[in-house]
Design a protein around this motif. Structure first.
Motif: not given
Length: 222
Positions: A158-169, A175-191
């Motif tokens: 039962s492990w919770i992580l914030p959302y991951g982020r990547a961008v493409s131009s 795509w950029s290397q994936g990074t993890v957003l700050p604690k408290g931003v996410g963890s499920a069903r991003p829209s």
């Protein structure tokens, strides 16, 4: 419009698959309802996966995104499992971790593999792997942002992580290397959505096993 892709059934991986139909949603010309839906009986094809036989689509809710690029073409992302490729795409900590890949189309029927948005091996801290996600085209009409779930408590622990982020131009090719957003931003069903003034709105939730409220975050869209 949105697509309900119907893939072949079975346990094995699918490569170069087709979907017999999809559902399109658009304005109801008659005005009785704000939207109407109809089924288009035309085959959709997906091709170009770099390693034939290694791709299995994971069809769960919130598992894909789509944007219209600046040139009018379409970019769609899906959650997949790379099978039989240890050390290439798979998470060394979990044989069931998923990845996200992108497909490109000029007409919405013929889709070709565009690139890997974020694979499980690049996010070894995630037991589930990148999974539920969404895309948005930023205000420069060039940069595509992907926000993804990494761990929402459904993995082997039962492990919770914030959302991951990547961008493409470059239209989803790289795509950029994936990074993890700050604690408290996410963890499920991003829209994701972009407002008329260029801001990006992100919604989602499940900040802990006992906190399943939906939250909304804003940024400048840059």
């Amino acid at each position: 419009f949105s697509m309900d892709v119907k893939l072949p059934k079975g346990k094995g991986p699918h490569y170069g698959w087709t979907a017999p139909s999809f559902t399109a949603f658009g304005p109801n010309v008659g005005g009785q309802y704000p939207f109407s839906a109809w089924t288009v009986n035309r085959t959709m094809s997906f091709s170009g996966v770099p390693q034939p036989g290694l791709l299995t689509v994971q069809g769960a809710g919130g598992s894909g995104g789509a944007v219209t690029l600046g040139d009018g073409s379409l970019l769609m992302s899906v959650r997949v499992m790379w099978a039989g490729a240890p050390g290439i795409h798979n998470n060394p900590n979990s044989t069931r971790a998923t990845s996200i890949v992108a497909f490109h189309s000029s007409d919405g029927y013929e889709w070709r593999y565009r690139g890997s948005v974020m694979d499980a091996a690049s996010m070894p801290q995630s037991l589930e792997g990148p999974s539920e996600h969404d895309l948005v085209l930023l205000a420069d009409n060039k940069t595509v942002l992907c926000i993804t779930r990494l761990d929402g408590g459904d993995g082997s622990r039962s492990w919770i992580l914030p959302y991951g982020r990547a961008v493409s131009s470059d239209g989803g090719r790289t795509w950029s290397q994936g990074t993890v957003l700050p604690k408290g931003v996410g963890s499920a069903r991003p829209s994701l959505m972009r407002t008329a003034d260029g801001q990006v709105v992100l919604s989602g939730g499940r900040l802990s096993p006992t906190d399943k409220d939906v939250r909304v975050w804003l940024n400048s869209g840059r």
